[in-house]
Design an enzyme around this catalytic site. Structure first.
Site: not given
Ligand SMILES: NC(=O)c1ccc[n+]([C@@H]2O[C@H](COP(=O)([O-])OP(=O)(O)OC[C@H]3O[C@@H](n4cnc5c(N)ncnc54)[C@H](O)[C@@H]3O)[C@@H](O)[C@H]2O)c1
Ligand SMILES: O=C/C=C/C=C(\O)C(=O)O
Length: 486
Positions: A178, A390, A288
């Protein structure tokens, strides 16, 4: 106008829900496509297709055949790199440099590395004594975990989705992906390539939609899902964990961060500026692992701040078709508004705005896009919202510090624990500081330098579990111990 279909059981299809939504370009606010929205019936069809493939040819396939197919897939992604770059750029407004040098090649590598790893990974074996003297042997067996739900975000859509699908398929699972509602294109395109290289139908399925009350929630609640791997915001992780609790499904979470960069006076200043410029502003701050808090040792605070300001002001915001662009838009109007609300909050709190704080003016269609200026602040305390929450935009706060102990305590004083970056030329200091930082990923004189065999993930509110190398194999397999009495 593009139409993004669901990809279920090897076929592109419209949603049975009859619902769709619009995909908006972040560059100029135009509608660029319609996306089919999966609801209960579609989610169920995808999970059933994944289950049938697991019980069918994919599940029976010898490891070498399966992993060779994944290597073919990696090559096919590279052959069609231009199509993937275009799809990603249209969805996200990423610069072509980021999409073509980082995102798409990493997508291919995510299949290649785990295919190769799986072929070369063994298991535990213990011979044991028994009272009758004959002994016994114990051997570890691996099975796929089953049908895996992959819920991925919009900030690096192809990289982050394949980072999970690669190891999941290498281990013999099947997946229902998804992707974020903001970035449907590359996950959909991958369906074509799966068919091209002959991955059996039902192994890789894509459903589109939103989170709550839509495809995301329906998928994570579905009883046919055996494990959930999620990258996204911390509070979404909390919601998904509740959903996963029903039926006790395993989760792997990569969540948000509020990552520090620590710049010591003994750093190489050119290197430090290059690293922090990237960690703060790459992908318009939507990474992230990106830096939002910079701590600079007092003797070089003014010089560092002046040089980072010059660097930020030299960035050129714009659309991907302008070859000079070095800073793309934010993903959506909603996200732009969130980032701008922090720009306002910083002003309200009395921050010094070293540069930025507003919206660039182009005099063309980009004025309808979701751009913000790269922004640097100083003067706020560690307990302000700007330092604790964040933001996920092209912005950093710079604070001075005086001692190593002080800066370590301040860097660790956060609810997150994803990454940290240390700039120093002193090797002993690198070891000393590195081991005391509470983060899953710590870089010295580098940022986003990734060896895919290493453990990747966050502590505290930044995640649960680790993926990467053998750690991914741990999440995506079930282990059994076979004990044979001799
Ligand atoms: N730690 C990591 O490796 C990493 C990497 C990239 C991004 N991030 C984090 O992701 C965030 C940005 O991405 P975003 O805004 O798309 O995140 P988000 O949490 O809003 O959405 C991520 C996904 O989850 C889905 N989703 C939302 N609510 C849901 C629910 N209740 N049940 C199931 N699915 C649901 C969304 O549709 C989307 O596909 C930032 O906080 C960033 O730090 C973390
Ligand atoms: O925005 C986040 C980037 C994450 C990077 C990875 O998950 C990776 O390099 O595997």
């Amino acid at each position: 106008m593009k139409r993004f279909d669901l990809f279920i059981d090897g076929e592109f299809r419209a949603a049975r829900s009859g619902r769709s939504f619009q995909k908006i370009s972040p560059v100029d606010g135009r509608v660029i496509g319609t996306v089919q929205e999966a609801l209960a019936e579609d989610v169920d069809a995808a999970v059933q297709a994944a289950r049938a493939a697991l019980n069918g040819s994919w599940g029976q396939m010898p490891v070498k055949t399966r992993t060779d197919l994944l290597l073919d897939l990696a090559h096919a992604i590279n052959r069609r790199a231009a199509d993937f770059v275009e799809a990603e750029v249209q969805d996200t407004g990423h610069t072509r440099a980021f999409a073509s040098h980082v995102e798409i090649p990493r997508g291919a590598a995510n299949f290649e590395i785990f295919a190769n790893l799986l072929k070369n990974t063994g298991g535990e074996f213990f011979a044991m004594d028994t009272p009758d003297g004959a002994g016994a042997v114990n051997m570890e067996l691996h099975r796929p975990k089953g049908v895996i739900a992959v819920i991925s975000p919009w900030n690096a859509p192809f990289l982050l989705m394949t980072w999970k699908v690669g190891p999941a398929l290498a281990c013999g699972n099947t997946v229902v992906v998804k992707p974020s509602e903001e970035s449907p294109a590359t996950a959909t395109l991958l369906g074509e390539v799966m068919n091209e290289v002959g991955i059996p139908k039902g192994v890789y399925n894509v459903i589109h939609g939103f989170g709550p009350g839509s495809a995301g929630e329906l998928l994570t609640q579905h009883k046919g899902v055996d494990g959930i791997t999620f990258t996204g915001e911390t509070r979404t992780g909390e919601a998904i964990m509740k959903q996963a609790a029903v039926g006790l499904r395993d989760v792997s979470f990569e969540l948000g961060g509020k990552n520090p960069a620590i710049v010591f006076a003994d750093c190489d200043m050119d290197k430090a500026i290059e690293v922090v410029m990237r960690s703060a502003f790459a992908n318009t701050g939507q990474v992230c692992l990106g830096t939002e808090r910079v701590y600079v040792e007092r003797p070089i605070f003014d010089a560092f701040t002046a040089r980072l300001k010059a660097g930020a002001e030299a960035l050129k915001p714009g659309g991907p078709d302008d070859p000079g662009t070095t800073l793309g838009p934010l993903i959506s109007a909603e996200h732009r508004d969130k980032v701008l609300s922090y720009y306002q909050k910083a002003r309200d709190l009395g921050a010094t705005e070293v540069t930025g704080g507003g919206v660039p003016v182009f005099g063309n269609d980009c004025d309808k896009g979701f751009f913000v200026q790269p922004t640097i602040w100083t003067g706020l305390s560690d307990d302000s919202a700007i330092m604790r929450e964040e933001i996920f935009g092209p912005c950093v706060h710079i604070s001075p510090f005086d001692t190593e102990d002080e800066v370590i305590a301040r860097a660790n004083d956060t609810g997150y624990g994803l990454s940290a970056t240390v700039l120093t030329e002193n090797l002993s200091r690198a070891h000393r500081v590195g081991r005391r930082l509470e983060a899953g990923i710590i870089w010295v004189n580098a940022w986003f330098l990734r060896d895919l065999r290493t453990a990747f993930g966050g502590s505290k509110s930044s995640g649960i579990g680790r993926e990467g190398g053998v750690h991914s194999l741990e999440f995506y397999t079930e282990r059994s111990n076979l004990c044979i009495k001799l």
